[in-house]
Design an enzyme around this catalytic site. Structure first.
Site, PDB file in Angstrom:
ATOM      1  N   SER A 475     -17.396  -4.711  10.836  1.00 56.08           N
ATOM      2  CA  SER A 475     -16.925  -5.710   9.662  1.00 56.08           C
ATOM      3  C   SER A 475     -17.906  -5.254   8.436  1.00 56.08           C
ATOM      4  O   SER A 475     -17.603  -4.284   8.059  1.00 56.08           O
ATOM      5  CB  SER A 475     -17.210  -7.166  10.054  1.00 56.08           C
ATOM      6  OG  SER A 475     -16.750  -7.996   9.246  1.00 56.08           O
ATOM      7  N   ASP A 486     -17.403   7.008   1.134  1.00 50.49           N
ATOM      8  CA  ASP A 486     -16.342   7.346   0.012  1.00 50.49           C
ATOM      9  C   ASP A 486     -16.860   7.863  -1.252  1.00 50.49           C
ATOM     10  O   ASP A 486     -16.481   8.487  -1.943  1.00 50.49           O
ATOM     11  CB  ASP A 486     -15.541   5.779  -0.101  1.00 50.49           C
ATOM     12  CG  ASP A 486     -14.485   5.832   0.720  1.00 50.49           C
ATOM     13  OD1 ASP A 486     -14.129   6.360   1.718  1.00 50.49           O
ATOM     14  OD2 ASP A 486     -13.550   5.103   0.286  1.00 50.49           O
ATOM     15  N   LYS A 500     -13.212  -3.440  12.790  1.00 49.62           N
ATOM     16  CA  LYS A 500     -12.664  -4.662  12.369  1.00 49.62           C
ATOM     17  C   LYS A 500     -12.852  -4.780  10.764  1.00 49.62           C
ATOM     18  O   LYS A 500     -13.585  -4.764  10.145  1.00 49.62           O
ATOM     19  CB  LYS A 500     -13.842  -5.845  12.704  1.00 49.62           C
ATOM     20  CG  LYS A 500     -13.567  -7.258  12.320  1.00 49.62           C
ATOM     21  CD  LYS A 500     -14.473  -8.228  12.743  1.00 49.62           C
ATOM     22  CE  LYS A 500     -14.094  -9.413  12.050  1.00 49.62           C
ATOM     23  NZ  LYS A 500     -14.174  -9.655  10.641  1.00 49.62           N
TER      24      LYS A 500
END
Length: 729
Positions: A475, A486, A500
């Site tokens: 999560s 990224d 998740k």
């Protein structure tokens, strides 16, 4: 991650807190439980939430297919190992299933309680049957029998005879474990009889709220894996976990036999400051205020005792306490403690510095490590702006300030076993390492996508960074690790994460129409899916590390991909974001150095061997019931631990504090010495951690490679931010 758990697991783990006297009378038939008007209203409100397409990310109609799913999940929650109910019992429940949809819509709880009542009768009968087996002559272990303990995918037993055979093997395994630990037959018989009596008592102490929550979570879990219902008490516990604080005396409690025992004293809390309590002390009475009556709490459920001891700060609670060293029949001492707000510092971010020794012309490197167990946040404290609220971001920022002053060469953020928490904390924490920009994209149930960004250009740490993850990183951990990846801001190391990629909000059922005078609880409702700045979701697939460590648990055993109703992976359009580094060109060199280093790292090799052994054992799904075979394996493990300790000593490595007494003692938590058990739990935090040390070494390698090779640095660090001395030191 859900806080809920199967009811059988609750029943069989409650001996942590619920016990029985050795002279307890034979249990009597357990009285049936019933629903309440409050639960009826809560059920109707939950139905309204879960079927509302404007609120739920993936609403699911309460049709025949979903009813089948709810029914299946409820039975799995009651009897996940299929050790109590028979196929005939399950067939008899069909009459309730046929009207289940209408019952839920109307708030009729009768089906949930009727099914539970049958389960309760069967469980009590089975546990008494287990007690009866202890008097039989079935404890010879010279054959080739096995106990196949993993019954998750097994069929329901056809009849009582089949269950008898299963319980015979289960009880024999319980006996064999204690025998291997050196206990004598009469001691084993007494221990197991008390254990099974305790399980019956635990079953009898379950309340209607426990049954209702279990059923409602079968319904909620049929929508998606992370939708859940919290009854009012568990909703309060959720808040406590997120805020890392509570109002009380600052003591960790556990129940043993009939008595609540102090397991730990929280440093800095009222109990610690008073000096009147210590681990092992027994609490037998609780009174409110300076002159209120003191209630005898012997035999109470642990959560009921906790409820009495907790209370608003600056109020007084009086406790009747029998010291750890005194007999249970000793007269208690009465003490008074003023409650206060207690910070649960043990669950907050922690730091250490790992030194990577100088080798040849390579200098010593000092890598700061931040262990973050959760993305915690005291939402109420933040709203009130009290200046002292718990926040993962604030705690990490404080540690980073210290690292800047100490001149560490890099930082590893350890997110292993971090199951997530606050989305806003994940965004703000990412902002400590980037100069502003999008952190996560959130797609709502209607398809609208919003971008959540860090709006500050301020950077708390601009130097070398690595994020360590494992399969239990989920999560918010995946939002942070994925965003760092990224942006090319740091290396991600470890195992593939949980997967998740959904967002949950807590919906207070009291805000809905038809409120009762009592609280109804809350629903943790999936309302959105998150995507990384690059457009990919972490849902189902998780975050893939740049440098991968061996897999400790397979994706087929644990993670989002194991859920049969998990939302599938997808991607959306990327949003513009900075790119500070492109590590792909450097990864082969880092991998080669990593491979060479772990090949000669004895602790890494030991860990790798243990992981392989553990996975092989799990895949077997059975244990032998042959005494000689089990004893030989136990002796092999003990010899291995001893040899490793001797090797550590010879190599000058820190000794493993868990090596002594690591063999299976055959006991449940409720049967162990509370103080000693807590000590071992603390010692585990100091056990050798070759994965963390290797992560620091990989980050140190990266800093040295970039410093030594300007051409590589130019390729890897794509922005001036990386080349201005923050990464290259």
């Amino acid at each position: 991650m859900k806080l809920s758990r199967p009811l059988l697991a609750l029943m069989l783990t409650l001996p942590l807190a619920l016990g029985a006297r050795a002279d307890a009378p034979a249990p009597t038939a357990l009285a049936p439980l019933q629903g309440s008007p409050v639960q009826s209203q809560a059920m109707q409100n939950v139905y309204g939430l879960l079927s509302n397409s404007r609120l739920a990310y993936r609403p699911r109609a309460l049709d025949a297919a979903m009813v089948e799913d709810v029914f299946k999940r409820y039975l799995e929650a009651l009897d996940p190992a299929k050790m109590f109910l028979t196929a005939d019992d399950v067939a008899g429940f069909q009459r309730w299933k046929s009207n289940l949809a209408a019952s839920i819509r109307a708030g009729d709880t009768a089906a949930a309680y009727a099914i539970f009542d049958v389960y309760k009768q069967r469980a009590e009968a089975r546990l008494n049957h287990a007690r009866g087996l202890l008097a039989q002559d079935i404890f010879q272990f010279d054959g080739d029998e096995r106990w196949y303990y993993d019954r998750k995918d097994a069929a329901w037993a056809s009849d009582a005879t089949e269950l008898d055979a299963l319980w015979r093997q289960s009880v024999r395994n319980d006996w064999l474990r204690l025998q291997l630990a050196g206990r004598k037959p009469e001691e084993i018989r007494t221990t197991l009889d008390r254990r099974y009596q305790r399980n019956i008592r635990d079953l009898g102490e379950l309340k209607g709220e426990d049954i209702f929550q279990t059923f409602m979570n079968a319904y909620a879990g049929a929508v998606d894996p992370h939708t859940a219902y919290y009854n009012p008490r568990n909703a309060e516990l959720f808040d406590q976990q997120m805020s890392l604080s509570l109002e009380g005396i600052g003591a960790v409690l556990q129940r043993q036999d009939e008595v609540v025992v102090i397991r730990e004293i929280v440093p800095g809390g009222p109990a610690a400051l008073s000096g009147k309590l210590k681990p092992g002390d027994r609490i037998v009475g609780v009174g409110q205020g300076a002159g209120g009556a003191v209630e005898d709490v012997i035999g109470w459920r642990i959560d009921d005792v906790v409820e009495k001891i907790k209370g608003p700060k600056d109020t007084v609670v009086r406790l009747d306490v029998i010291p750890a060293e005194a007999g249970l029949d000793s007269p208690p001492a009465r003490i008074s403690i003023t409650r206060a707000r207690v910070r649960l510092e043990e669950q907050a971010a922690k730091s250490e510095v790992i030194e990577i020794p100088a080798v040849g012309d390579l200098p010593l490197r000092r890598i700061g490590v931040i262990k973050l167990p959760a993305f915690y946040s005291d939402f109420e404290g933040r709203r009130q702006n009290n200046g002292d609220y718990a926040s993962a971001t604030r705690d990490v920022e404080r540690i980073l300030r210290g690292y800047r002053g100490e001149g560490v060469d890099g930082v590893v953020l350890d997110l292993r076993r971090n199951g997530g928490g606050s989305l806003s904390e994940a965004i703000e924490l990412t902002g400590l390492f980037i100069e502003g920009g999008p952190v996560v994209q959130v797609r709502q149930s209607g398809g609208r996508v919003s971008v959540e960004s860090d709006g500050s250009d301020a950077v708390a740490w601009g130097g070398p960074l690595a994020v360590l993850i494992d399969r239990a990183s989920a999560s918010a951990s995946e939002i942070f690790a994925g965003a760092i990846q990224d942006y090319g801001r740091g290396l991600v190391i470890g195992e593939n994460s949980f997967g998740k990629g959904t967002v949950q909000n807590l919906a207070d059922l009291d805000r809905w129409p038809g409120r009762q005078t009592e609280p109804l609880g809350r629903v943790k409702l999936t309302v959105a899916q998150f995507f990384l700045p690059g457009g990919a979701s972490t849902q189902n697939r998780g975050v893939v590390p740049d440098i991968a460590f061996p897999v400790t648990v397979d994706a087929s055993e644990y993670g989002e991909s194991t859920y049969d109703n998990a939302i599938p992976w997808t991607r959306i359009t990327a949003v513009p974001h900075a790119r500070y580094g492109e590590f792909a060109g450097m990864l082969p060199r880092l991998q080669a150095r990593h491979d060479a280093r772990v090949a000669r790292d004895v602790e890494w090799q030991w860990w790798f061997e243990d992981v392989a052994e553990s996975r092989a054992e799990r895949e077997k799904k059975y244990v032998s019931l042959n005494l000689a075979e089990r004893r030989a394996e136990r002796e092999r493990q003990e010899a291995k631990r001893k040899q490793r300790q001797e090797r550590r000593q010879a190599l000058g490595l820190p000794l493993d504090p868990l090596a002594e007494g690591a063999s299976d003692d055959g006991l449940s938590a409720a049967e162990r010495n509370v103080v000693e058990d807590a000590r071992r739990e603390k010692a585990a935090e100091k056990a050798p951690d070759p994965l963390l040390r290797e992560s620091a070494a990989i980050l140190a390698d990266a800093t040295l490679l970039l410093r030594a090779d300007p051409e590589l640095a130019g390729e890897v660090l794509t922005s001036t931010r990386g080349r201005d001395g923050r990464w290259v030191r």
